[in-house]
Design a protein around this motif. Structure first.
Motif, PDB file in Angstrom:
ATOM      1  N   ALA A 179      23.514   3.147  39.145  1.00 58.62           N
ATOM      2  CA  ALA A 179      24.047   4.371  39.765  1.00 58.62           C
ATOM      3  C   ALA A 179      24.382   4.156  41.238  1.00 58.62           C
ATOM      4  O   ALA A 179      25.284   4.798  41.776  1.00 58.62           O
ATOM      5  CB  ALA A 179      23.029   5.500  39.611  1.00 58.62           C
ATOM      6  N   LEU A 180      23.661   3.226  41.896  1.00 57.58           N
ATOM      7  CA  LEU A 180      23.871   3.011  43.335  1.00 57.58           C
ATOM      8  C   LEU A 180      24.825   1.857  43.625  1.00 57.58           C
ATOM      9  O   LEU A 180      25.087   1.542  44.782  1.00 57.58           O
ATOM     10  CB  LEU A 180      22.517   2.713  44.004  1.00 57.58           C
ATOM     11  N   GLY A 181      25.298   1.194  42.576  1.00 54.85           N
ATOM     12  CA  GLY A 181      26.160   0.021  42.788  1.00 54.85           C
ATOM     13  C   GLY A 181      25.387  -1.173  43.315  1.00 54.85           C
ATOM     14  O   GLY A 181      25.933  -2.022  44.016  1.00 54.85           O
ATOM     15  N   MET A 182      24.100  -1.246  42.996  1.00 52.42           N
ATOM     16  CA  MET A 182      23.269  -2.365  43.457  1.00 52.42           C
ATOM     17  C   MET A 182      23.137  -3.425  42.360  1.00 52.42           C
ATOM     18  O   MET A 182      23.327  -3.148  41.188  1.00 52.42           O
ATOM     19  CB  MET A 182      21.875  -1.859  43.852  1.00 52.42           C
ATOM     20  N   THR A 183      22.787  -4.624  42.777  1.00 53.91           N
ATOM     21  CA  THR A 183      22.628  -5.728  41.831  1.00 53.91           C
ATOM     22  C   THR A 183      21.150  -5.955  41.547  1.00 53.91           C
ATOM     23  O   THR A 183      20.334  -5.961  42.472  1.00 53.91           O
ATOM     24  CB  THR A 183      23.226  -7.027  42.411  1.00 53.91           C
ATOM     25  N   THR A 184      20.814  -6.146  40.273  1.00 52.05           N
ATOM     26  CA  THR A 184      19.437  -6.435  39.876  1.00 52.05           C
ATOM     27  C   THR A 184      19.326  -7.930  39.552  1.00 52.05           C
ATOM     28  O   THR A 184      20.090  -8.447  38.740  1.00 52.05           O
ATOM     29  CB  THR A 184      19.056  -5.616  38.641  1.00 52.05           C
ATOM     30  N   MET A 185      18.369  -8.574  40.210  1.00 49.64           N
ATOM     31  CA  MET A 185      18.084  -9.994  39.916  1.00 49.64           C
ATOM     32  C   MET A 185      16.798 -10.021  39.101  1.00 49.64           C
ATOM     33  O   MET A 185      15.873  -9.247  39.375  1.00 49.64           O
ATOM     34  CB  MET A 185      17.855 -10.764  41.217  1.00 49.64           C
ATOM     35  N   ILE A 186      16.719 -10.931  38.161  1.00 51.80           N
ATOM     36  CA  ILE A 186      15.530 -10.905  37.310  1.00 51.80           C
ATOM     37  C   ILE A 186      14.995 -12.307  37.028  1.00 51.80           C
ATOM     38  O   ILE A 186      15.769 -13.234  36.776  1.00 51.80           O
ATOM     39  CB  ILE A 186      15.825 -10.117  36.009  1.00 51.80           C
ATOM     40  N   LEU A 231      18.446  -5.394  27.877  1.00 53.94           N
ATOM     41  CA  LEU A 231      18.112  -4.210  28.679  1.00 53.94           C
ATOM     42  C   LEU A 231      19.285  -3.857  29.596  1.00 53.94           C
ATOM     43  O   LEU A 231      19.643  -2.682  29.746  1.00 53.94           O
ATOM     44  CB  LEU A 231      16.833  -4.474  29.489  1.00 53.94           C
ATOM     45  N   ALA A 232      19.898  -4.881  30.174  1.00 53.52           N
ATOM     46  CA  ALA A 232      21.066  -4.631  31.047  1.00 53.52           C
ATOM     47  C   ALA A 232      22.231  -4.069  30.235  1.00 53.52           C
ATOM     48  O   ALA A 232      22.995  -3.227  30.717  1.00 53.52           O
ATOM     49  CB  ALA A 232      21.480  -5.916  31.749  1.00 53.52           C
ATOM     50  N   GLU A 233      22.342  -4.517  29.010  1.00 51.27           N
ATOM     51  CA  GLU A 233      23.432  -4.024  28.155  1.00 51.27           C
ATOM     52  C   GLU A 233      23.238  -2.540  27.862  1.00 51.27           C
ATOM     53  O   GLU A 233      24.184  -1.752  27.925  1.00 51.27           O
ATOM     54  CB  GLU A 233      23.489  -4.831  26.855  1.00 51.27           C
ATOM     55  N   LEU A 234      21.998  -2.153  27.575  1.00 54.59           N
ATOM     56  CA  LEU A 234      21.734  -0.731  27.315  1.00 54.59           C
ATOM     57  C   LEU A 234      22.042   0.115  28.552  1.00 54.59           C
ATOM     58  O   LEU A 234      22.620   1.199  28.462  1.00 54.59           O
ATOM     59  CB  LEU A 234      20.275  -0.521  26.891  1.00 54.59           C
ATOM     60  N   ALA A 235      21.664  -0.422  29.731  1.00 53.30           N
ATOM     61  CA  ALA A 235      21.891   0.323  30.983  1.00 53.30           C
ATOM     62  C   ALA A 235      23.338   0.186  31.466  1.00 53.30           C
ATOM     63  O   ALA A 235      23.718   0.842  32.429  1.00 53.30           O
ATOM     64  CB  ALA A 235      20.924  -0.172  32.050  1.00 53.30           C
ATOM     65  N   ASP A 236      24.103  -0.686  30.839  1.00 58.71           N
ATOM     66  CA  ASP A 236      25.483  -0.960  31.275  1.00 58.71           C
ATOM     67  C   ASP A 236      25.491  -1.339  32.767  1.00 58.71           C
ATOM     68  O   ASP A 236      26.318  -0.868  33.542  1.00 58.71           O
ATOM     69  CB  ASP A 236      26.369   0.269  31.006  1.00 58.71           C
ATOM     70  N   ALA A 237      24.521  -2.173  33.134  1.00 52.27           N
ATOM     71  CA  ALA A 237      24.328  -2.497  34.552  1.00 52.27           C
ATOM     72  C   ALA A 237      24.558  -3.990  34.809  1.00 52.27           C
ATOM     73  O   ALA A 237      24.167  -4.821  33.996  1.00 52.27           O
ATOM     74  CB  ALA A 237      22.899  -2.139  34.961  1.00 52.27           C
ATOM     75  N   PRO A 238      25.127  -4.325  35.966  1.00 48.21           N
ATOM     76  CA  PRO A 238      25.251  -5.743  36.320  1.00 48.21           C
ATOM     77  C   PRO A 238      23.871  -6.351  36.570  1.00 48.21           C
ATOM     78  O   PRO A 238      22.972  -5.668  37.054  1.00 48.21           O
ATOM     79  CB  PRO A 238      26.050  -5.734  37.630  1.00 48.21           C
ATOM     80  N   MET A 239      23.740  -7.599  36.228  1.00 42.34           N
ATOM     81  CA  MET A 239      22.454  -8.281  36.427  1.00 42.34           C
ATOM     82  C   MET A 239      22.729  -9.738  36.756  1.00 42.34           C
ATOM     83  O   MET A 239      23.752 -10.291  36.349  1.00 42.34           O
ATOM     84  CB  MET A 239      21.636  -8.175  35.134  1.00 42.34           C
ATOM     85  N   LEU A 240      21.787 -10.358  37.502  1.00 39.31           N
ATOM     86  CA  LEU A 240      21.827 -11.810  37.692  1.00 39.31           C
ATOM     87  C   LEU A 240      20.494 -12.388  37.269  1.00 39.31           C
ATOM     88  O   LEU A 240      19.442 -11.949  37.745  1.00 39.31           O
ATOM     89  CB  LEU A 240      22.101 -12.191  39.154  1.00 39.31           C
ATOM     90  N   ILE A 263      26.971 -10.007  33.207  1.00 44.87           N
ATOM     91  CA  ILE A 263      25.745 -10.800  33.318  1.00 44.87           C
ATOM     92  C   ILE A 263      26.045 -12.089  34.079  1.00 44.87           C
ATOM     93  O   ILE A 263      26.841 -12.916  33.636  1.00 44.87           O
ATOM     94  CB  ILE A 263      25.177 -11.137  31.919  1.00 44.87           C
ATOM     95  N   HIS A 264      25.389 -12.223  35.224  1.00 46.08           N
ATOM     96  CA  HIS A 264      25.573 -13.398  36.076  1.00 46.08           C
ATOM     97  C   HIS A 264      24.339 -14.298  35.971  1.00 46.08           C
ATOM     98  O   HIS A 264      23.269 -13.830  35.593  1.00 46.08           O
ATOM     99  CB  HIS A 264      25.741 -12.978  37.538  1.00 46.08           C
ATOM    100  N   ALA A 265      24.521 -15.551  36.333  1.00 49.56           N
ATOM    101  CA  ALA A 265      23.389 -16.479  36.286  1.00 49.56           C
ATOM    102  C   ALA A 265      23.407 -17.398  37.494  1.00 49.56           C
ATOM    103  O   ALA A 265      24.461 -17.720  38.030  1.00 49.56           O
ATOM    104  CB  ALA A 265      23.443 -17.305  35.003  1.00 49.56           C
ATOM    105  N   GLU A 266      22.198 -17.794  37.875  1.00 53.23           N
ATOM    106  CA  GLU A 266      22.003 -18.688  39.031  1.00 53.23           C
ATOM    107  C   GLU A 266      21.211 -19.904  38.570  1.00 53.23           C
ATOM    108  O   GLU A 266      20.314 -19.770  37.733  1.00 53.23           O
ATOM    109  CB  GLU A 266      21.182 -17.904  40.074  1.00 53.23           C
ATOM    110  N   THR A 267      21.541 -21.071  39.093  1.00 54.74           N
ATOM    111  CA  THR A 267      20.623 -22.198  38.939  1.00 54.74           C
ATOM    112  C   THR A 267      20.388 -22.819  40.310  1.00 54.74           C
ATOM    113  O   THR A 267      20.955 -22.386  41.308  1.00 54.74           O
ATOM    114  CB  THR A 267      21.097 -23.218  37.897  1.00 54.74           C
ATOM    115  N   ARG A 486      32.568  -6.838  32.974  1.00 54.38           N
ATOM    116  CA  ARG A 486      32.802  -5.526  33.603  1.00 54.38           C
ATOM    117  C   ARG A 486      31.761  -4.552  33.089  1.00 54.38           C
ATOM    118  O   ARG A 486      31.126  -4.797  32.068  1.00 54.38           O
ATOM    119  CB  ARG A 486      34.192  -5.009  33.234  1.00 54.38           C
ATOM    120  N   THR A 487      31.597  -3.460  33.797  1.00 53.00           N
ATOM    121  CA  THR A 487      30.753  -2.403  33.245  1.00 53.00           C
ATOM    122  C   THR A 487      31.645  -1.524  32.362  1.00 53.00           C
ATOM    123  O   THR A 487      32.852  -1.745  32.270  1.00 53.00           O
ATOM    124  CB  THR A 487      30.109  -1.563  34.369  1.00 53.00           C
TER     125      THR A 487
END
Ligand code: DUC
Ligand code: ZN
Ligand code: ZN
Ligand code: ZN
Length: 503
Positions: A179-186, A231-240, A263-267, A486-487
């Motif tokens: 809702a806030l346009g923020m990115t969640t890292m997990i 979980l990100a798919e259900l929330a339709d939210a961007p995640m890394l 869905i983004h990924a980091e190594t 995309r969302t």
């Protein structure tokens, strides 16, 4: 008006191009003013001749731990950021971390801001680690983090007793951030699987550092990654997904990206260059493996490395970060953390490796700048995407950081001309406040000759650190960009009509 700085005779690399040689960069007031030819130089203009070297954007390291309470022998701001600029990184995003008993984020943030203020050689921002996402924090504090402080990303842990959030809490955070346009890292590892394995290992007295890798197998990362993505798919939210260590888990990211989920990924360098044999005892030091304890752990087989390198090249990974999260091996007073009455206990060894200074040279060494075209692991533009442009865009710094374009901060790395070949990583040459590097003795093809931050040369390999401690500025970040997918996707198996009943 004259330029403050003109850089001539370099080959500029951007996220999409290796530009023709002969272009010059004109810098005024710390910003890139223009890119062109025959730029006028006045008496007050500093001129740097790149001598045919590649010029890349200053590195943006979006995963750095400095002065965190849970790492009492970790790196501090002065030494960590000094190390950053010596390795070509001009911007870092570090973590402010809530502890479970912190019922408000403000005192926590105040403390982190206090330790970093005027203590940084490079520009910096913060992510917030949420460990206890109460309704008050999610509804009232997180929106202000973004609005007032420019902290537009949070990190969550699915493991560690002191940090972990459950699936319901992950969802609450994802919906808030969306809702806030923020990115969640997990941090995705299955906590209960690991706890079960640790119990058995301890029962059998298998507590040497190597068993850290046994306790956290790929399946734990695989399962949690798939769950996090769902979980990100259900929330339709961007995640890394941060610090991904195994291709088995990365396949879930690739699948999600194929379905256009954001869905983004980091190594990180250690997962591309090191294997779990590093955790074994050495003849001269049975505890030596403690230097390579990180989570997720280093994996067992060269196939693991190959799989990750493919995802570096093929675009699956969005960012390449250091996850600089070190603790000293030898602690003042002689007590090594994780040695209990002389007996190694891998569960007590702090998790995390140093790597802020070696990140850029290690990856640059795998580009065609240092390798034959057949041997190169990634292209030069891909290097720029992973180390600078993508993290800047994903974390709300675009327009200012991560690209070589007019109007952007003049944050640049000038490498040595040609393949310098003989560069070897040595602890003695590094600038962190650590007593080892996990990459000791590894060859890198090149090293930053100059690091430039907002138009100032802050690192000159011939002269050392030239930057000033108070030069680093706090960055209030904007909203991040979705760089993959995309969302607006309907969660798997849900009908459009069904969503209106619960949203
Ligand atoms: N997670 C990190 O992000 N860094 C080090 C260790 C960990 O668990
Ligand atoms: Zn983590
Ligand atoms: Zn799986
Ligand atoms: Zn980390």
């Amino acid at each position: 008006m004259d330029f403050d700085l003109v850089i001539t005779n370099g080959i500029i690399v951007t996220a999409s191009e290796v530009l023709p040689s002969g272009l010059q960069i004109g810098v005024r007031d710390g910003k890139i003013s223009c890119i062109g030819t025959n730029l006028p130089c006045g008496g007050s203009t500093q001129v740097i001749d790149a001598e045919g070297a590649y010029i890349t954007p200053g590195g943006v390291d979006s995963h750095v731990h400095l002065a965190q309470k849970n790492a009492p022998t970790g790196d501090g701001w002065e030494t960590g950021t000094r190390s950053a600029i010596a390795g070509g990184t001009t911007t870092i995003i570090a973590f402010a971390s809530q502890e479970k008993e912190d019922l408000s984020l403000w005192p926590v943030l105040d403390e982190y801001i206090k330790v970093s203020k005027d203590q940084s050689y490079c520009d910096y921002g913060y992510h917030f680690i949420l460990t206890n996402p109460t309704a008050e924090i999610l509804h009232n504090e997180v929106p202000l983090l973004a609005k007032d402080h420019g902290i537009t990303s949070v990190k969550l842990y699915m493991t560690y007793d002191a940090m972990k959030v459950n699936d319901r809490e992950v969802l609450d955070i994802l919906f808030t951030c969306k809702a806030l346009g923020m990115t969640t890292m997990i941090h995705a590892e299955n906590h209960d699987m690991i706890a079960k394995l640790i119990e058995g290992l301890e029962r059998n007295k298998n507590t040497e550092p190597y068993f850290h890798a046994v306790a956290r197998p790929r399946i734990a990362e695989d399962e949690a990654s798939y769950r996090a993505i769902s979980l990100a798919e259900l929330a339709d939210a961007p995640m890394l997904l941060v610090h991904m260590s195994s291709d088995v888990a990365v396949q879930h990211v690739r699948d999600a990206q194929g379905r256009l989920l954001p869905i983004h990924a980091e190594t990180c360098p250690h997962y591309l260059f090191l294997l779990s044999d590093k955790l074994k005892a050495e003849p001269h030091d049975h505890f030596h493996g403690a230097k390579h304890v990180c989570s997720p752990p280093l994996r067992h087989s060269p196939d693991d490395l190959e799989g990750l390198w493919r995802s570096i090249a093929n675009g699956t990974f969005t960012t390449f970060s250091s996850d600089h999260a070190p603790s000293k091996y030898d602690v003042p007073g002689g007590k090594r953390l994780g040695l209990v009455d002389g007996i190694p206990r891998f569960t007590r060894i702090p998790n995390g490796l140093p790597g802020i200074e070696t990140r850029m040279p290690l990856l640059f060494g795998q580009t065609p700048a240092c390798q034959t075209p057949e041997q190169a692991r990634l292209s030069l533009p891909r290097f720029v995407q992973l180390t600078a442009t993508n993290p800047a865009k994903l974390y709300g710094l675009d327009g200012r950081k991560g690209s070589i374009l007019p109007g952007y901060d003049a944050d640049l790395v000038i490498w040595h001309p040609g393949d310098t070949g003989s560069c070897v990583i040595k602890q003695a040459n590094l600038h962190h406040d650590m007593d080892y590097t996990p990459f000791e003795g590894m060859p890198v093809g090149n090293w930053p000759r100059y690091t430039i931050l907002r138009g100032q040369v802050v690192w000159d390999q011939a002269k050392g650190i030239l930057g000033k401690l108070q030069y680093g500025q706090y960055l209030k970040r904007g909203k991040g960009e979705v760089l993959t997918g995309r969302t607006g996707n309907l969660p798997r198996g849900m009908l459009e009509d069904e969503r209106k009943y619960w949203r």
